[in-house]
Motif scaffolding. Structure first.
Motif, PDB file in Angstrom:
ATOM      1  N   GLN A 175       6.936 -16.681  22.127  1.00 46.61           N
ATOM      2  CA  GLN A 175       7.022 -15.477  22.943  1.00 46.61           C
ATOM      3  C   GLN A 175       8.381 -14.830  22.730  1.00 46.61           C
ATOM      4  OE1 GLN A 175       6.334 -16.617  26.995  1.00 46.61           O
ATOM      5  NE2 GLN A 175       4.338 -17.544  26.575  1.00 46.61           N
ATOM      6  N   GLU A 178       8.896  -8.079  19.851  1.00 46.41           N
ATOM      7  CA  GLU A 178       8.172  -7.946  18.585  1.00 46.41           C
ATOM      8  C   GLU A 178       9.113  -7.761  17.402  1.00 46.41           C
ATOM      9  OE1 GLU A 178       5.019  -4.875  16.529  1.00 46.41           O
ATOM     10  OE2 GLU A 178       4.908  -5.202  18.701  1.00 46.41           O
ATOM     11  N   LEU A 203      -0.972  -7.443  13.647  1.00 43.73           N
ATOM     12  CA  LEU A 203      -0.114  -7.278  14.829  1.00 43.73           C
ATOM     13  C   LEU A 203      -0.892  -6.857  16.077  1.00 43.73           C
ATOM     14  CD1 LEU A 203       3.135  -5.617  13.410  1.00 43.73           C
ATOM     15  CD2 LEU A 203       2.894  -7.870  14.437  1.00 43.73           C
ATOM     16  N   GLU A 204      -1.990  -6.116  15.920  1.00 38.06           N
ATOM     17  CA  GLU A 204      -2.748  -5.699  17.091  1.00 38.06           C
ATOM     18  C   GLU A 204      -3.524  -6.842  17.728  1.00 38.06           C
ATOM     19  OE1 GLU A 204      -5.235  -2.415  16.268  1.00 38.06           O
ATOM     20  OE2 GLU A 204      -3.621  -1.105  15.576  1.00 38.06           O
ATOM     21  N   TRP A 231      -2.032 -13.208  16.821  1.00 44.47           N
ATOM     22  CA  TRP A 231      -1.244 -12.479  17.816  1.00 44.47           C
ATOM     23  C   TRP A 231      -2.101 -12.215  19.050  1.00 44.47           C
ATOM     24  CZ3 TRP A 231       3.923 -11.339  17.383  1.00 44.47           C
ATOM     25  CH2 TRP A 231       4.500 -11.447  16.116  1.00 44.47           C
ATOM     26  N   ARG A 232      -1.462 -12.217  20.193  1.00 48.70           N
ATOM     27  CA  ARG A 232      -2.172 -11.917  21.439  1.00 48.70           C
ATOM     28  C   ARG A 232      -2.415 -10.416  21.537  1.00 48.70           C
ATOM     29  NH1 ARG A 232      -0.543 -13.779  27.630  1.00 48.70           N
ATOM     30  NH2 ARG A 232      -2.416 -12.924  28.634  1.00 48.70           N
ATOM     31  N   GLU A 235      -1.249  -6.695  24.903  1.00 49.10           N
ATOM     32  CA  GLU A 235       0.054  -6.741  25.562  1.00 49.10           C
ATOM     33  C   GLU A 235       0.661  -5.337  25.546  1.00 49.10           C
ATOM     34  OE1 GLU A 235       1.918 -11.082  24.922  1.00 49.10           O
ATOM     35  OE2 GLU A 235       1.540 -10.007  23.056  1.00 49.10           O
ATOM     36  N   ASN A 238       6.837  -4.540  25.131  1.00 52.41           N
ATOM     37  CA  ASN A 238       7.326  -4.914  23.799  1.00 52.41           C
ATOM     38  C   ASN A 238       7.319  -6.420  23.580  1.00 52.41           C
ATOM     39  OD1 ASN A 238       8.352  -4.379  21.253  1.00 52.41           O
ATOM     40  ND2 ASN A 238      10.475  -4.564  21.935  1.00 52.41           N
ATOM     41  N   ARG A 239       7.114  -7.204  24.626  1.00 55.58           N
ATOM     42  CA  ARG A 239       7.129  -8.662  24.499  1.00 55.58           C
ATOM     43  C   ARG A 239       5.769  -9.137  23.990  1.00 55.58           C
ATOM     44  NH1 ARG A 239      10.525 -12.540  25.905  1.00 55.58           N
ATOM     45  NH2 ARG A 239       9.754 -14.614  26.445  1.00 55.58           N
ATOM     46  N   ARG A 240       5.790  -9.912  22.922  1.00 57.01           N
ATOM     47  CA  ARG A 240       4.561 -10.355  22.269  1.00 57.01           C
ATOM     48  C   ARG A 240       4.464 -11.871  22.298  1.00 57.01           C
ATOM     49  NH1 ARG A 240       2.006  -6.879  18.987  1.00 57.01           N
ATOM     50  NH2 ARG A 240       0.315  -8.350  19.411  1.00 57.01           N
ATOM     51  N   THR A 241       3.219 -12.354  22.091  1.00 52.24           N
ATOM     52  CA  THR A 241       2.910 -13.786  22.053  1.00 52.24           C
ATOM     53  C   THR A 241       2.147 -14.084  20.772  1.00 52.24           C
ATOM     54  OG1 THR A 241       2.755 -13.808  24.463  1.00 52.24           O
ATOM     55  CG2 THR A 241       1.890 -15.719  23.300  1.00 52.24           C
TER      56      THR A 241
END
Length: 814
Positions: A175, A178, A203-204, A231-232, A235, A238-241
């Motif tokens: 986490q 990005e 990325l999507e 990728w999750r 979201e 800007n924070r991605r998992t």
């Protein structure tokens, strides 16, 4: 008698006169006294030296009498028990009955004890009854079915559906922002190999992908392995998992590399060492009790969670995998199960989640009409909320077959909503496992409420739904290399606790279960073997294990039952010495090497093999190994670790003459050579035996000297203290038989060796013996000079044979 005969008895010392008759009355009276004395001694326990069971006649004695008094006659049992009570020996406890051993609490304790050494998968109990189990990679995993299943598993991959439990793959959750994640993760992969983790297509979160991971900024060297990532989706900030699925062999190394790349620290003070295993004995059925290692960098805002052994991971391969999923998975309707007191009712109350369920429901019902997963976009991801799989099973095992559609309907557009899933939420995953109803409770309710077995009842609405994630596998995309679409299917991710119910439901709908051994079959048929790649962590580990096993088995045989590899000119029969092979062929004498994965260069090499490109213009590095797929041109199975050699020009003429007369004999047979170390081994063994005999004589002399000094005292010969001497002799003999570092690999036989076979067997797809291997770049260039015209061919020779046979090859570029 007329005259008395004189007889001499040496014991008496003179002549005696024996009577002519025996007085029976006097004889019986004297015997009565002896019989009474014997019976008195048997009945008495004070004076006799023998135990009761030792006093019985030989024909009545039994070995079990020593610990089982019931084996003795009844009148002697009391005496036997009194004797053993005086000796102080503990009473031998009887083994518990099977009824007691099969109790639920006793079984649970036994299972927990056996899980301490190797982690069990959730489907372990199901597999243990039907599969050969194997201790590998820290897990107890299914190896192969107990029934003959090789061809059946191949038919499943080509015509039906093959199901495998690969939950031993570890999941790593990352986490962070990005931009920061993209910048750091780019250092572990390269665009030359293919699409990277940070490619726009992934990325999507609508697609999952595979990527080769290397040590930080070490491409093309220091390859760690191939991983799957996701990728999750959905979201907003800007924070991605990101999820990474890695093989257990290099899972720990990947975690260490990621932690070092982001400068993370373990949040647990007592577990700072990462090379040591973090977790204790874990059970996937209780994920809430598992401590999940967490690494944090507050300044960068990056967090890494180890989700290993907390989710289930199933793999379905074959054209019917999509049909089986469409039958086995019943998606919850948008308005269904929202008034129940479970996680779904709370999660569904949010407006965004309602749209997610509505979109997923529409898309899944549209895709259920498809006949194969290959009709979908490559790597597409579906996030679904399904009903409990235990509520959707046929009465008997049924083969799910797709319905025939005359006019296929167009699919709705896939967006990020279809890939969203509550499975990403840690609190929801833990709550699902805790609130799961047991199968016994579920069946009890159904028996009370349901009159017709298998029909819907009111209690089914109270069972919580399950979130899952489906990731599509594309299979073969190059029809010239392998059959188009072979190996396509789905990867299914499910929460902990529902592994066995979901597994049994898929089996009931017609999936064929398989183990780890069938992965080798799939690797050969698809032409891509991830377990034997020379420069990866997994490939090196598996090669070392296989070498130790074969090496020990070879030297366990007596010397007259071993294959003398010196005579048949084989330098390394049990493993492929890639470093030495590459250094002997390249101009730069360097031991480092790598497998060529540059897609552009591999395409140029394949074009050069097809005579459409100049190999000298391909830009092949001299330190690289080129992956190839071979097909034997005639009979013969060279086996694993076979040599790939350069042919001579007269070998082609010989092969042409043999073809004209339909002769299937080898093109060339290696001449037998003399073993240069044979005399040295005989002398060394002779001297060693003399030395051992001399040392024994020395110990005997010392014993005799001590006996003379201490007459009447028991003197024992001292034990030999020559363990180190025997070890040195053994290592010397093994080095003379088979040196660990051969003198040469390239010129070990009359045909120059420029590659090795890693896997070889009969391919059911090719209907011929096929193999996977690697060759050096400079050796391939020399092959082009030898074969200036026509099709390129190489010579292949097994490690236990002197026969060379031709094989054609293609470049692995999947």
């Amino acid at each position: 008698m007329a005259s008395d005969s004189l007889q001499y008895d040496a014991a008496l010392g003179g002549s005696v006169q024996l009577p002519d008759e025996v007085d029976s009355e006097r004889f019986n009276e004297e015997r009565i006294i002896e019989i009474k004395t014997m019976l008195r001694n048997i009945a008495s326990t004070d004076k006799q030296t023998k135990l009761m069971h030792q006093s019985l006649p030989l024909h009545m004695r039994r070995r079990a009498m020593t610990y089982n008094p019931k084996r003795l006659p009844r009148k002697f049992r009391v005496i036997h028990l009194s004797q053993f009570s005086k000796s102080g020996q503990p009473e031998r406890k009887k083994r518990p009955s099977r009824k007691y051993r099969r109790k639920a609490n006793v079984l649970l304790e036994e299972y927990e004890r056996r899980k301490r050494t190797n982690v069990w998968l959730e489907t372990h109990i199901w597999h243990a009854k039907r599969f050969h189990m194997l201790n590998k990679w820290g897990y107890k995993i299914p190896f192969t079915p107990t029934s003959k299943a090789y061809r059946a598993c191949y038919r499943a991959t080509s015509k039906h559906c093959l199901l495998q439990d690969v939950s031993y793959f570890g999941c790593i959750e990352i986490q962070g922002e990005e931009l920061l994640l993209s910048k750091r993760l780019k250092q572990f992969c390269s665009e030359k190999v293919g699409l990277t983790i940070v490619a726009k297509a992934f990325l999507e979160g609508k697609r999952s992908g595979y990527v080769w991971i290397f040590e930080r900024d070490k491409f093309p060297y220091k390859c760690i392995g191939k991983i799957r990532f996701l990728w999750r989706a959905g979201e907003t900030d800007n924070r991605r998992t990101l999820w990474l699925f890695a093989h257990p062999v290099f899972y720990r190394k990947l975690v260490v590399e990621l932690v070092n790349a982001f400068n993370l620290k373990d949040t647990y003070e007592n577990d700072m060492e990462m090379d040591v295993g973090h977790k204790a004995s874990k059970t996937m059925n209780n994920p809430g009790t598992i401590r999940i290692p967490k690494y944090v960098n507050d300044s960068l805002g990056v967090t890494i969670l180890e989700l290993k052994d907390t989710i289930n991971y199933f793999r379905l391969t074959g054209p019917l995998s999509h049909s089986i999923l469409s039958k086995a998975l019943k998606v919850c309707e948008p308005s269904e199960n929202v008034n129940q007191n479970n996680w779904y009712s709370e999660w569904f109350q949010q407006t965004d989640n309602k749209n997610i369920v509505d979109e997923q429901f529409k898309l899944w019902h549209a895709t259920c009409k498809l006949t194969s997963s290959g009709e979908l976009s490559p790597g597409i991801v579906f996030g679904l909320v399904i009903k409990d799989p235990r509520l959707n099973r046929p009465c008997k095992r049924t083969k799910a077959i797709p319905s025939v559609i005359m006019k296929p309907e167009p699919l709705p557009e896939c967006n990020f909503l279809t890939a969203c899933s509550p499975l990403w939420n840690t609190s929801i995953r833990d709550r699902i496992a805790k609130e799961m109803q047991s199968t016994h409770a579920l069946n009890s309710k159904k028996n009370k409420e349901c009159l017709v077995p298998g029909e819907y009842c009111s209690s089914d609405g109270s069972v919580q739904p399950i979130p899952i994630i489906l990731m599509q596998n594309t299979g073969s995309q190059n029809g010239q290399f392998k059959r188009l679409g072979y190996g396509a299917g789905w990867d299914l991710i499910a929460p902990a606790g529902y592994g066995l119910p979901l597994w049994q439901t898929l089996i009931m709908w017609g999936a064929k279960p398989a183990g780890v051994k069938e992965l080798d079959m799939q690797a050969l048929e698809t032409g891509v073997d991830l377990n034997r790649i020379p420069d990866t962590v997994l490939g090196k580990s598996e090669a070392d294990i296989e070498y130790e096993k074969k090496w020990s088995k070879y030297f366990a045989r007596p010397s007259n039952r071993r294959v003398n590899y010196k005579k048949i000119a084989i330098a390394s029969p049990f493993r492929c010495p890639w470093s030495q092979l590459v250094s002997e062929w390249s101009v730069l004498k360097n031991s480092s090497f790598f497998v060529l994965r540059d897609q552009e260069v591999l395409s140029k090499v394949q074009m050069a093999i097809n005579r459409r490109f100049n190999i000298q213009s391909a830009g092949l590095p001299s330190q690289c190994l080129i992956p190839i797929s071979l097909t034997m041109k005639s009979r013969g199975n060279p086996g694993d670790n076979a040599l790939i050699c350069l042919p001579h020009r007269h070998d082609f003429r010989q092969n042409k003459q043999q073809k004209q007369v339909s002769d299937n004999s080898p093109v060339y047979i290696e001449e037998l050579r003399k073993d240069p170390n044979q005399k040295e081994r005989l002398l060394l063994r002779r001297h060693h035996l003399k030395l051992l005999k001399r040392l024994r004589c020395r110990r005997i002399r010392e014993k005799k000297i001590r006996q003379r000094k201490n007459p009447g005292k028991l003197i024992r010969i001292s034990k030999p203290n020559n363990q180190e001497l025997v070890k040195q002799q053994l290592s010397k003999m093994r080095e003379l038989w088979l040196p660990e570092v051969p003198e040469t690999i390239r010129n070990q036989c009359s045909r120059e060796c420029f590659g090795y076979v890693t896997q070889c067997s009969f391919s059911l797809t090719e209907a011929n013996v096929a193999a996977l291997g690697y060759v050096t770049a400079d050796g391939l260039k020399k092959l082009f000079k030898i074969c200036s015209k026509g099709t390129l061919k190489v010579l292949v020779r097994g490690t236990k044979s002197r026969c060379y046979r031709f094989a054609s090859f293609k470049i692995q570029n999947e």
